[in-house]
Design a protein around this motif. Structure first.
Motif, PDB file in Angstrom:
ATOM      1  N   THR A  95       0.818  -1.218   0.000  1.00  0.00           N
ATOM      2  CA  THR A  95       0.000   0.000   0.000  1.00  0.00           C
ATOM      3  C   THR A  95       0.847   1.260   0.000  1.00  0.00           C
ATOM      4  O   THR A  95       0.461   2.285   0.547  1.00  0.00           O
ATOM      5  CB  THR A  95      -0.946   0.017   1.220  1.00  0.00           C
ATOM      6  N   GLY A  96       2.031   1.181  -0.578  1.00  0.00           N
ATOM      7  CA  GLY A  96       2.783   2.401  -0.841  1.00  0.00           C
ATOM      8  C   GLY A  96       3.866   2.757   0.143  1.00  0.00           C
ATOM      9  O   GLY A  96       4.457   3.834   0.038  1.00  0.00           O
ATOM     10  N   MET A  97       4.177   1.899   1.107  1.00  0.00           N
ATOM     11  CA  MET A  97       5.220   2.238   2.062  1.00  0.00           C
ATOM     12  C   MET A  97       5.814   0.966   2.650  1.00  0.00           C
ATOM     13  O   MET A  97       5.088   0.014   2.943  1.00  0.00           O
ATOM     14  CB  MET A  97       4.679   3.113   3.192  1.00  0.00           C
ATOM     15  N   LEU A  98       7.119   0.970   2.822  1.00  0.00           N
ATOM     16  CA  LEU A  98       7.813  -0.142   3.469  1.00  0.00           C
ATOM     17  C   LEU A  98       8.209   0.291   4.868  1.00  0.00           C
ATOM     18  O   LEU A  98       8.873   1.315   5.051  1.00  0.00           O
ATOM     19  CB  LEU A  98       9.065  -0.527   2.671  1.00  0.00           C
ATOM     20  N   GLU A  99       7.781  -0.458   5.879  1.00  0.00           N
ATOM     21  CA  GLU A  99       8.140  -0.165   7.257  1.00  0.00           C
ATOM     22  C   GLU A  99       9.235  -1.113   7.724  1.00  0.00           C
ATOM     23  O   GLU A  99       9.111  -2.327   7.576  1.00  0.00           O
ATOM     24  CB  GLU A  99       6.919  -0.304   8.183  1.00  0.00           C
ATOM     25  N   LEU A 100      10.291  -0.546   8.282  1.00  0.00           N
ATOM     26  CA  LEU A 100      11.347  -1.334   8.892  1.00  0.00           C
ATOM     27  C   LEU A 100      11.234  -1.163  10.403  1.00  0.00           C
ATOM     28  O   LEU A 100      11.011  -0.056  10.895  1.00  0.00           O
ATOM     29  CB  LEU A 100      12.720  -0.862   8.407  1.00  0.00           C
ATOM     30  N   THR A 101      11.378  -2.239  11.123  1.00  0.00           N
ATOM     31  CA  THR A 101      11.182  -2.194  12.566  1.00  0.00           C
ATOM     32  C   THR A 101      12.456  -2.553  13.299  1.00  0.00           C
ATOM     33  O   THR A 101      13.082  -3.572  13.002  1.00  0.00           O
ATOM     34  CB  THR A 101      10.062  -3.167  12.989  1.00  0.00           C
ATOM     35  N   ALA A 102      12.848  -1.704  14.247  1.00  0.00           N
ATOM     36  CA  ALA A 102      13.986  -1.983  15.117  1.00  0.00           C
ATOM     37  C   ALA A 102      13.452  -2.244  16.519  1.00  0.00           C
ATOM     38  O   ALA A 102      12.589  -1.517  17.012  1.00  0.00           O
ATOM     39  CB  ALA A 102      14.955  -0.798  15.128  1.00  0.00           C
ATOM     40  N   TYR A 103      13.955  -3.282  17.168  1.00  0.00           N
ATOM     41  CA  TYR A 103      13.483  -3.654  18.496  1.00  0.00           C
ATOM     42  C   TYR A 103      14.594  -3.440  19.515  1.00  0.00           C
ATOM     43  O   TYR A 103      15.764  -3.709  19.232  1.00  0.00           O
ATOM     44  CB  TYR A 103      13.049  -5.121  18.518  1.00  0.00           C
ATOM     45  N   ALA A 104      14.214  -2.983  20.694  1.00  0.00           N
ATOM     46  CA  ALA A 104      15.183  -2.774  21.759  1.00  0.00           C
ATOM     47  C   ALA A 104      14.583  -3.264  23.071  1.00  0.00           C
ATOM     48  O   ALA A 104      13.371  -3.200  23.281  1.00  0.00           O
ATOM     49  CB  ALA A 104      15.557  -1.299  21.875  1.00  0.00           C
ATOM     50  N   SER A 105      15.425  -3.774  23.943  1.00  0.00           N
ATOM     51  CA  SER A 105      14.967  -4.288  25.232  1.00  0.00           C
ATOM     52  C   SER A 105      15.908  -3.817  26.333  1.00  0.00           C
ATOM     53  O   SER A 105      17.125  -3.833  26.160  1.00  0.00           O
ATOM     54  CB  SER A 105      14.925  -5.818  25.210  1.00  0.00           C
ATOM     55  N   ASP A 106      15.330  -3.407  27.461  1.00  0.00           N
ATOM     56  CA  ASP A 106      16.153  -3.027  28.605  1.00  0.00           C
ATOM     57  C   ASP A 106      17.072  -4.163  29.026  1.00  0.00           C
ATOM     58  O   ASP A 106      18.211  -3.945  29.434  1.00  0.00           O
ATOM     59  CB  ASP A 106      15.261  -2.634  29.793  1.00  0.00           C
ATOM     60  N   ASP A 107      16.568  -5.394  28.935  1.00  0.00           N
ATOM     61  CA  ASP A 107      17.360  -6.538  29.362  1.00  0.00           C
ATOM     62  C   ASP A 107      18.544  -6.803  28.442  1.00  0.00           C
ATOM     63  O   ASP A 107      19.438  -7.578  28.787  1.00  0.00           O
ATOM     64  CB  ASP A 107      16.480  -7.794  29.425  1.00  0.00           C
ATOM     65  N   LEU A 108      18.534  -6.176  27.266  1.00  0.00           N
ATOM     66  CA  LEU A 108      19.606  -6.375  26.291  1.00  0.00           C
ATOM     67  C   LEU A 108      20.344  -5.071  26.028  1.00  0.00           C
ATOM     68  O   LEU A 108      20.887  -4.870  24.945  1.00  0.00           O
ATOM     69  CB  LEU A 108      19.024  -6.935  24.988  1.00  0.00           C
ATOM     70  N   ARG A 109      20.382  -4.206  27.014  1.00  0.00           N
ATOM     71  CA  ARG A 109      21.033  -2.905  26.856  1.00  0.00           C
ATOM     72  C   ARG A 109      22.500  -3.069  26.465  1.00  0.00           C
ATOM     73  O   ARG A 109      23.053  -2.250  25.717  1.00  0.00           O
ATOM     74  CB  ARG A 109      20.917  -2.101  28.148  1.00  0.00           C
ATOM     75  N   TYR A 110      23.143  -4.122  26.952  1.00  0.00           N
ATOM     76  CA  TYR A 110      24.552  -4.375  26.639  1.00  0.00           C
ATOM     77  C   TYR A 110      24.702  -5.551  25.679  1.00  0.00           C
ATOM     78  O   TYR A 110      25.759  -6.168  25.606  1.00  0.00           O
ATOM     79  CB  TYR A 110      25.336  -4.619  27.929  1.00  0.00           C
ATOM     80  N   GLY A 111      23.628  -5.858  24.970  1.00  0.00           N
ATOM     81  CA  GLY A 111      23.673  -6.941  24.004  1.00  0.00           C
ATOM     82  C   GLY A 111      23.343  -8.288  24.627  1.00  0.00           C
ATOM     83  O   GLY A 111      22.960  -8.384  25.801  1.00  0.00           O
ATOM     84  N   VAL A 112      23.503  -9.341  23.838  1.00  0.00           N
ATOM     85  CA  VAL A 112      23.196 -10.683  24.329  1.00  0.00           C
ATOM     86  C   VAL A 112      24.134 -11.036  25.476  1.00  0.00           C
ATOM     87  O   VAL A 112      25.310 -10.691  25.468  1.00  0.00           O
ATOM     88  CB  VAL A 112      23.311 -11.724  23.205  1.00  0.00           C
TER      89      VAL A 112
END
Length: 320
Positions: A95-112
């Motif tokens: 429908t005319g637009m591509l949405e890209l989603t980035a996810y963030a979590s407090d529990d992963l503030r320093y990565g895995v």
């Protein structure tokens, strides 16, 4: 701890913040950190909305949005299940637009950090965590526009003969709860949380932690300067793209075997080098300095959050 679904996605990128997991999602503790040495402990959290208030505000928000949608002529949404609240609406494909989603979590503030979690979810625990917390739903274009007010090109600005409110029904609900749309004002908790990481990463001790982690990764066969480089994995993404072009049937939304192996090595090297303990201590120190410098602004944010939570409770009580 921030557990809310996104306040408003932009046209090209949606930032989703996910907090503690629940149900069958990635293993994460719902208990609040009891020690400053817990890597989940963040001084700035004292000025953020509590988990319980996030749930209350989310329910009130979707309660009002649902009423708005019925008013706009979507009578079939009167019985929309909002417990738990739905994920932020996605624009229908094609429908005319591509949405890209980035996810963030407090529990992963320093990565895995957990090798077992990394072996199962790669670097996508935040996404999977969010999807378990907020059920996704398919919306028609008319429903999407009415809910979000995010128009592209010649999108209609009205539905069923009714004008769509500014920022849609969800935006109208936000104004009823917060007094204004949250995305129209700066959130000092988010702003200072980002600054804390940026300043912390410039500290010599943080850079030394990166170097120790990088040396451990080299021993495991990976060449990344920082955990962020490993998570982005430009080299890995190139390999995965090549595999898809060669006819791989793997679901692109699921972590590849290479991603899982990389994330597992990443988490193990963090444990072996004491990486998280080091960078968390730096982060906490910087946050405390930023809090002292911006205390008035943070106190105002806490009052703003408390007022919103109180109004949300009143909205739900009025409809009980």
């Amino acid at each position: 701890m921030r557990t809310a679904a996104p306040l408003l996605p932009v046209l090209a990128l949606t930032l989703v913040l996910a907090g503690c997991g629940q149900g069958s999602g990635p293993p994460a503790s719902d208990a609040s950190p009891t020690s400053p040495n817990d890597p989940r402990f963040q001084p700035l959290d004292a000025y953020d909305m509590s988990d319980d208030d996030v749930v209350t505000v989310g329910r009130a928000r979707w309660t009002l949005a649902k009423e708005c949608m019925v008013r706009l002529g979507f009578e079939d949404l009167e019985n929309l299940d909002i417990d738990p609240v739905p994920a932020w609406p996605r624009r229908p494909a094609g429908t005319g637009m591509l949405e890209l989603t980035a996810y963030a979590s407090d529990d992963l503030r320093y990565g895995v950090q957990d090798p077992e979690q990394a072996a199962r979810y790669g670097y996508q625990a935040a996404r999977i965590e969010h999807e378990h917390r907020y059920p996704d739903r398919s919306w028609t274009l008319s429903e999407y526009l009415a809910l979000t007010g995010q128009f592209v090109g010649e999108d209609p600005k009205s539905v069923h003969g009714h004008p769509i409110p500014r920022r849609g029904c969800l935006g109208e609900a936000d104004r009823a709860i917060h007094g204004t749309n949250p995305q129209d004002r700066t959130d000092p908790v988010l702003d200072l949380g980002t600054k804390s990481i940026q300043q912390g990463m410039a500290a010599p001790a943080w850079k030394q932690a990166d170097q120790k982690w990088s040396a451990c990764m080299r021993e495991a066969g990976y060449r990344y300067a920082t955990p962020r480089d490993a998570e982005l994995g430009e080299d890995r993404r190139s390999q995965e793209l090549e595999q898809r072009l060669n006819g791989s049937s793997r679901d692109p939304d699921e972590p590849s075997a290479l991603e899982k192996r990389t994330a597992t090595a990443d988490a193990r090297c963090k444990r072996r080098t004491g990486y998280v303990r080091t960078v968390h201590a730096i982060d906490v120190h910087v946050q405390k300095e930023l809090i002292a410098e911006h205390r008035a602004k943070l106190e105002a944010q806490r009052r703003w959050n408390d007022d919103a939570a109180r109004r949300a409770e009143e909205i739900l009580e009025d409809r009980s």
